[in-house]
Design a protein around this motif. Sequence first.
Motif, PDB file in Angstrom:
ATOM      1  N   SER A  20       0.828  -1.212   0.000  1.00 50.33           N
ATOM      2  CA  SER A  20       0.000   0.000   0.000  1.00 50.33           C
ATOM      3  C   SER A  20       0.858   1.254   0.000  1.00 50.33           C
ATOM      4  O   SER A  20       0.549   2.236  -0.667  1.00 50.33           O
ATOM      5  CB  SER A  20      -0.935  -0.003   1.214  1.00 50.33           C
ATOM      6  N   LYS A  21       1.972   1.205   0.751  1.00 48.71           N
ATOM      7  CA  LYS A  21       2.890   2.355   0.766  1.00 48.71           C
ATOM      8  C   LYS A  21       3.631   2.478  -0.572  1.00 48.71           C
ATOM      9  O   LYS A  21       3.792   3.565  -1.109  1.00 48.71           O
ATOM     10  CB  LYS A  21       3.907   2.209   1.902  1.00 48.71           C
ATOM     11  N   LEU A  22       4.078   1.344  -1.092  1.00 51.02           N
ATOM     12  CA  LEU A  22       4.848   1.349  -2.336  1.00 51.02           C
ATOM     13  C   LEU A  22       4.038   1.921  -3.490  1.00 51.02           C
ATOM     14  O   LEU A  22       4.535   2.714  -4.288  1.00 51.02           O
ATOM     15  CB  LEU A  22       5.305  -0.080  -2.663  1.00 51.02           C
ATOM     16  N   TYR A  23       2.776   1.546  -3.580  1.00 54.35           N
ATOM     17  CA  TYR A  23       1.921   1.995  -4.684  1.00 54.35           C
ATOM     18  C   TYR A  23       1.007   3.154  -4.295  1.00 54.35           C
ATOM     19  O   TYR A  23       0.225   3.613  -5.126  1.00 54.35           O
ATOM     20  CB  TYR A  23       1.071   0.827  -5.209  1.00 54.35           C
ATOM     21  N   ASP A  24       1.106   3.586  -3.046  1.00 57.58           N
ATOM     22  CA  ASP A  24       0.257   4.671  -2.547  1.00 57.58           C
ATOM     23  C   ASP A  24      -1.211   4.382  -2.853  1.00 57.58           C
ATOM     24  O   ASP A  24      -1.933   5.204  -3.392  1.00 57.58           O
ATOM     25  CB  ASP A  24       0.690   6.016  -3.151  1.00 57.58           C
ATOM     26  N   ASP A  25      -1.619   3.158  -2.480  1.00 58.51           N
ATOM     27  CA  ASP A  25      -2.973   2.706  -2.782  1.00 58.51           C
ATOM     28  C   ASP A  25      -3.431   1.732  -1.683  1.00 58.51           C
ATOM     29  O   ASP A  25      -2.812   0.678  -1.489  1.00 58.51           O
ATOM     30  CB  ASP A  25      -2.992   2.008  -4.145  1.00 58.51           C
ATOM     31  N   VAL A  26      -4.486   2.081  -0.967  1.00 64.91           N
ATOM     32  CA  VAL A  26      -4.958   1.250   0.155  1.00 64.91           C
ATOM     33  C   VAL A  26      -5.668  -0.028  -0.305  1.00 64.91           C
ATOM     34  O   VAL A  26      -6.000  -0.863   0.527  1.00 64.91           O
ATOM     35  CB  VAL A  26      -5.900   2.045   1.092  1.00 64.91           C
ATOM     36  N   ILE A  27      -5.862  -0.196  -1.599  1.00 65.48           N
ATOM     37  CA  ILE A  27      -6.569  -1.376  -2.093  1.00 65.48           C
ATOM     38  C   ILE A  27      -5.885  -2.665  -1.645  1.00 65.48           C
ATOM     39  O   ILE A  27      -6.533  -3.672  -1.369  1.00 65.48           O
ATOM     40  CB  ILE A  27      -6.737  -1.349  -3.642  1.00 65.48           C
ATOM     41  N   TYR A  28      -4.546  -2.636  -1.542  1.00 64.09           N
ATOM     42  CA  TYR A  28      -3.806  -3.842  -1.148  1.00 64.09           C
ATOM     43  C   TYR A  28      -4.139  -4.229   0.289  1.00 64.09           C
ATOM     44  O   TYR A  28      -4.317  -5.404   0.597  1.00 64.09           O
ATOM     45  CB  TYR A  28      -2.301  -3.632  -1.350  1.00 64.09           C
ATOM     46  N   MET A  29      -4.247  -3.240   1.149  1.00 66.05           N
ATOM     47  CA  MET A  29      -4.637  -3.521   2.526  1.00 66.05           C
ATOM     48  C   MET A  29      -6.106  -3.938   2.593  1.00 66.05           C
ATOM     49  O   MET A  29      -6.460  -4.855   3.343  1.00 66.05           O
ATOM     50  CB  MET A  29      -4.387  -2.306   3.416  1.00 66.05           C
ATOM     51  N   GLN A  30      -6.955  -3.298   1.823  1.00 66.18           N
ATOM     52  CA  GLN A  30      -8.380  -3.657   1.834  1.00 66.18           C
ATOM     53  C   GLN A  30      -8.570  -5.111   1.426  1.00 66.18           C
ATOM     54  O   GLN A  30      -9.360  -5.848   2.032  1.00 66.18           O
ATOM     55  CB  GLN A  30      -9.175  -2.723   0.916  1.00 66.18           C
ATOM     56  N   ARG A  31      -7.846  -5.542   0.397  1.00 69.40           N
ATOM     57  CA  ARG A  31      -7.938  -6.939  -0.042  1.00 69.40           C
ATOM     58  C   ARG A  31      -7.456  -7.881   1.056  1.00 69.40           C
ATOM     59  O   ARG A  31      -8.058  -8.941   1.298  1.00 69.40           O
ATOM     60  CB  ARG A  31      -7.101  -7.148  -1.304  1.00 69.40           C
ATOM     61  N   ALA A  32      -6.364  -7.509   1.699  1.00 62.51           N
ATOM     62  CA  ALA A  32      -5.813  -8.343   2.769  1.00 62.51           C
ATOM     63  C   ALA A  32      -6.788  -8.449   3.935  1.00 62.51           C
ATOM     64  O   ALA A  32      -7.000  -9.538   4.485  1.00 62.51           O
ATOM     65  CB  ALA A  32      -4.482  -7.765   3.244  1.00 62.51           C
ATOM     66  N   VAL A  33      -7.395  -7.326   4.316  1.00 61.53           N
ATOM     67  CA  VAL A  33      -8.349  -7.325   5.427  1.00 61.53           C
ATOM     68  C   VAL A  33      -9.550  -8.208   5.104  1.00 61.53           C
ATOM     69  O   VAL A  33      -9.990  -9.009   5.935  1.00 61.53           O
ATOM     70  CB  VAL A  33      -8.790  -5.884   5.767  1.00 61.53           C
ATOM     71  N   ASN A  34     -10.075  -8.088   3.898  1.00 58.47           N
ATOM     72  CA  ASN A  34     -11.217  -8.927   3.497  1.00 58.47           C
ATOM     73  C   ASN A  34     -10.861 -10.408   3.594  1.00 58.47           C
ATOM     74  O   ASN A  34     -11.632 -11.218   4.110  1.00 58.47           O
ATOM     75  CB  ASN A  34     -11.663  -8.593   2.071  1.00 58.47           C
ATOM     76  N   HIS A  35      -9.667 -10.740   3.114  1.00 63.14           N
ATOM     77  CA  HIS A  35      -9.219 -12.134   3.150  1.00 63.14           C
ATOM     78  C   HIS A  35      -9.026 -12.613   4.594  1.00 63.14           C
ATOM     79  O   HIS A  35      -9.488 -13.701   4.967  1.00 63.14           O
ATOM     80  CB  HIS A  35      -7.912 -12.293   2.367  1.00 63.14           C
ATOM     81  N   LEU A  36      -8.351 -11.815   5.409  1.00 61.90           N
ATOM     82  CA  LEU A  36      -8.063 -12.232   6.788  1.00 61.90           C
ATOM     83  C   LEU A  36      -9.328 -12.333   7.631  1.00 61.90           C
ATOM     84  O   LEU A  36      -9.459 -13.248   8.447  1.00 61.90           O
ATOM     85  CB  LEU A  36      -7.060 -11.271   7.440  1.00 61.90           C
ATOM     86  N   ASN A  37     -10.248 -11.399   7.456  1.00 61.75           N
ATOM     87  CA  ASN A  37     -11.504 -11.480   8.198  1.00 61.75           C
ATOM     88  C   ASN A  37     -12.251 -12.771   7.859  1.00 61.75           C
ATOM     89  O   ASN A  37     -12.765 -13.467   8.736  1.00 61.75           O
ATOM     90  CB  ASN A  37     -12.397 -10.271   7.910  1.00 61.75           C
ATOM     91  N   ASN A  38     -12.287 -13.085   6.580  1.00 58.37           N
ATOM     92  CA  ASN A  38     -12.935 -14.324   6.135  1.00 58.37           C
ATOM     93  C   ASN A  38     -12.213 -15.549   6.696  1.00 58.37           C
ATOM     94  O   ASN A  38     -12.848 -16.515   7.149  1.00 58.37           O
ATOM     95  CB  ASN A  38     -12.966 -14.374   4.611  1.00 58.37           C
ATOM     96  N   TYR A  39     -10.891 -15.502   6.680  1.00 64.60           N
ATOM     97  CA  TYR A  39     -10.062 -16.604   7.203  1.00 64.60           C
ATOM     98  C   TYR A  39     -10.348 -16.835   8.687  1.00 64.60           C
ATOM     99  O   TYR A  39     -10.564 -17.970   9.125  1.00 64.60           O
ATOM    100  CB  TYR A  39      -8.593 -16.250   6.971  1.00 64.60           C
ATOM    101  N   VAL A  40     -10.379 -15.772   9.468  1.00 66.15           N
ATOM    102  CA  VAL A  40     -10.638 -15.898  10.912  1.00 66.15           C
ATOM    103  C   VAL A  40     -12.026 -16.460  11.167  1.00 66.15           C
ATOM    104  O   VAL A  40     -12.206 -17.376  11.978  1.00 66.15           O
ATOM    105  CB  VAL A  40     -10.447 -14.532  11.621  1.00 66.15           C
ATOM    106  N   ILE A  41     -13.005 -15.917  10.480  1.00 62.63           N
ATOM    107  CA  ILE A  41     -14.388 -16.335  10.730  1.00 62.63           C
ATOM    108  C   ILE A  41     -14.664 -17.737  10.193  1.00 62.63           C
ATOM    109  O   ILE A  41     -15.284 -18.574  10.862  1.00 62.63           O
ATOM    110  CB  ILE A  41     -15.379 -15.306  10.124  1.00 62.63           C
ATOM    111  N   SER A  42     -14.156 -18.048   9.002  1.00 58.28           N
ATOM    112  CA  SER A  42     -14.467 -19.343   8.367  1.00 58.28           C
ATOM    113  C   SER A  42     -13.600 -20.498   8.876  1.00 58.28           C
ATOM    114  O   SER A  42     -14.075 -21.619   9.001  1.00 58.28           O
ATOM    115  CB  SER A  42     -14.279 -19.242   6.859  1.00 58.28           C
ATOM    116  N   HIS A  43     -12.327 -20.226   9.132  1.00 60.85           N
ATOM    117  CA  HIS A  43     -11.380 -21.322   9.434  1.00 60.85           C
ATOM    118  C   HIS A  43     -11.044 -21.469  10.907  1.00 60.85           C
ATOM    119  O   HIS A  43     -10.613 -22.546  11.322  1.00 60.85           O
ATOM    120  CB  HIS A  43     -10.091 -21.132   8.630  1.00 60.85           C
ATOM    121  N   LEU A  44     -11.222 -20.407  11.692  1.00 62.77           N
ATOM    122  CA  LEU A  44     -10.797 -20.488  13.086  1.00 62.77           C
ATOM    123  C   LEU A  44     -11.953 -20.579  14.067  1.00 62.77           C
ATOM    124  O   LEU A  44     -11.834 -21.193  15.121  1.00 62.77           O
ATOM    125  CB  LEU A  44      -9.946 -19.246  13.466  1.00 62.77           C
ATOM    126  N   THR A  45     -13.074 -19.955  13.708  1.00 61.55           N
ATOM    127  CA  THR A  45     -14.160 -19.777  14.671  1.00 61.55           C
ATOM    128  C   THR A  45     -15.018 -21.025  14.811  1.00 61.55           C
ATOM    129  O   THR A  45     -15.404 -21.640  13.815  1.00 61.55           O
ATOM    130  CB  THR A  45     -15.055 -18.595  14.211  1.00 61.55           C
TER     131      THR A  45
END
Length: 199
Positions: A171-196
Motif C-alpha cells: 500500500s505504501k509502495l503503490y500509494d494505494d490502500v486497495i492492497y490492505m483492503q484486499r488483505a483485510v477482506n481475506h483475513l476477516n474471512n479466514y478468521v471467521i471461516s477457518h478459526l471460529t
Amino acid sequence: MSKGEETKTKIIQQAAELFNQYGYAGSSISDIMRVTGLQKGGIYNHFKNKDELALQAFDFAINCFRQHFAKVLKNHKNSVDRLLGIIEIVSSFVENPPVKGGCPLLNTAVESDDAHPLLRERAQQAMDYWRGLICQIINKGKERGEIKSEVDAEEVATILIVTLEGSIMMSKLYDDVIYMQRAVNHLNNYVISHLTVNR
C-alpha cells in the motif's frame, strides 16, 4: 517531570518520527538537530550517541504500536473479536500509522537486517511480543471454545502478521490502500471461516 526529562522525551518522540520516515542510517545528527531545534551538545547531554537515541526512539515507537493493541484487548473480550480487532487496527496504520512514516516494526526490521544488530534484536523482541499476543489470544479462545481446538496458534500468527505487514508495504509502495483492503477482506474471512467455532 523535570525540564530535562521533558526535553529528553521530546527528542525521543521527534527522533522516532525522523528515523521512521528516513531510516536510522539515512538520518544524520544534523537532521536530529533540525527537527528538535537543539544543538549537538543539547542532544548528547541526554544520549551517549546516535545509536542510544535510535534504540530509545524505536522503543517509543513500538510502545505507541502496543498501545493500539491494548485498546483492542480492552474493548473486546471474545478471542475472535480480538483477532478481528487486531486486523482492523493494523490495517489503519496505512493511513494513520502509530508514528509518522509507517509501521515502525516493518521499517526497522527491513533496515536493520544486517546493518544494525542491536536494532535488529529490538525489532525481533517487538515481533516476539506481537506473535506471542496473537498466540495467547488463540490459545485462550481454544480453552473457551471460541476457536477450533485444532488451530495452530503459531501458524495463524505467522499468516496474520505476514499478510498485514506485506499489505502495508504494498500500500505504501503503490500509494494505494486497495492492497490492505484486499488483505483485510481475506483475513476477516479466514478468521471467521477457518478459526471460529460455529456459534
